[in-house]
Scaffold this motif. Sequence first.
Motif, PDB file in Angstrom:
ATOM      1  N   LYS A   5       5.189   6.299   4.221  1.00 63.47           N
ATOM      2  CA  LYS A   5       4.727   7.173   5.295  1.00 63.47           C
ATOM      3  C   LYS A   5       5.452   6.213   6.535  1.00 63.47           C
ATOM      4  O   LYS A   5       6.104   6.914   7.419  1.00 63.47           O
ATOM      5  CB  LYS A   5       3.525   7.383   5.530  1.00 63.47           C
ATOM      6  N   LYS A   6       5.026   5.071   6.707  1.00 64.49           N
ATOM      7  CA  LYS A   6       5.405   4.327   7.807  1.00 64.49           C
ATOM      8  C   LYS A   6       7.085   4.035   7.813  1.00 64.49           C
ATOM      9  O   LYS A   6       7.511   4.072   8.967  1.00 64.49           O
ATOM     10  CB  LYS A   6       4.820   2.958   7.697  1.00 64.49           C
ATOM     11  N   PRO A  18       1.414   4.414  -0.701  1.00 63.06           N
ATOM     12  CA  PRO A  18       1.704   5.846   0.038  1.00 63.06           C
ATOM     13  C   PRO A  18       1.888   5.693   1.568  1.00 63.06           C
ATOM     14  O   PRO A  18       2.557   6.271   2.249  1.00 63.06           O
ATOM     15  CB  PRO A  18       0.483   6.513  -0.278  1.00 63.06           C
ATOM     16  N   MET A  19       0.985   4.862   1.967  1.00 66.32           N
ATOM     17  CA  MET A  19       1.138   4.522   3.623  1.00 66.32           C
ATOM     18  C   MET A  19       2.702   3.714   3.879  1.00 66.32           C
ATOM     19  O   MET A  19       3.197   4.197   5.106  1.00 66.32           O
ATOM     20  CB  MET A  19       0.006   3.670   3.965  1.00 66.32           C
ATOM     21  N   TYR A  25       1.132  -1.155  -0.011  1.00 64.55           N
ATOM     22  CA  TYR A  25       0.039  -0.218   0.102  1.00 64.55           C
ATOM     23  C   TYR A  25       0.989   0.909   0.106  1.00 64.55           C
ATOM     24  O   TYR A  25       1.444   1.770   0.913  1.00 64.55           O
ATOM     25  CB  TYR A  25      -0.711  -0.205   1.319  1.00 64.55           C
TER      26      TYR A  25
END
Lengths: 77, 152
Positions: B59-60, B55-56, B53
């Motif tokens: 970010k993570k 984009p997430m 996933y």
Amino acid sequence: MNELFFFAELREKMGEELLKRDVSGMTVQDVKKVLIDEYELSKINEAMVAINEEFASSTTVVREGDIVAFIPPVSGG
Amino acid sequence: MSRNYWITESELDVQEVVTKVTRRNAGAINTFIGTVREWTGDKKTLYLEYEAYRPMAEKKLAEIGREIEKRWPDVETAIVHRIGHLEISDIAVIIAVSTPHRADSFDASRYAIERIKEIVPIWKKEHWENGEQWIGNQKETVEGAPTEGELK
């Protein structure tokens, strides 16, 4: 309206990554129940849920326009 | 500023990641390279497919970098994870951590890979000679992701 995203085996079971559906006002747990009832997506009970790319709890209420992603147990690395 | 945390479908380059954390105040750069293993017990892997996933996941990865900055002083981190079709011995993930002294770079690097396996939305599908399966190996948690405090 909301966008619901499915990954890995959940995506394969659903047949596609994205489902557009209005689930606003429902809790995360309610949404999972709907998916289990309508799509026999029992594996979704093992999934974490992210709303707008941040992990959410089962009691979080989905708002209009939220992006809801179902995150099966991860296995990166 | 060039980004230090990313997902790509391209082949990974160790030097590119190392260069991102190279700096004058570092006396140590630790790299972790995760590769595709052929044998797991008596099961022979033919190839893997990774999905994210995206984009997430990015970010993570960046969030893990911030966690590291809170735990170790004067640290710089870069992490890349590959997705798509990977063959045996292909590199799936590279972590590079630079610190003034070596002990912190080892510890922070280990921390990064353990956190990746907990909170970053990336999945691998093993393809064996006689079947295939999505692998899930995170902590047994449903109520959101494990927090920093829950980690040893």
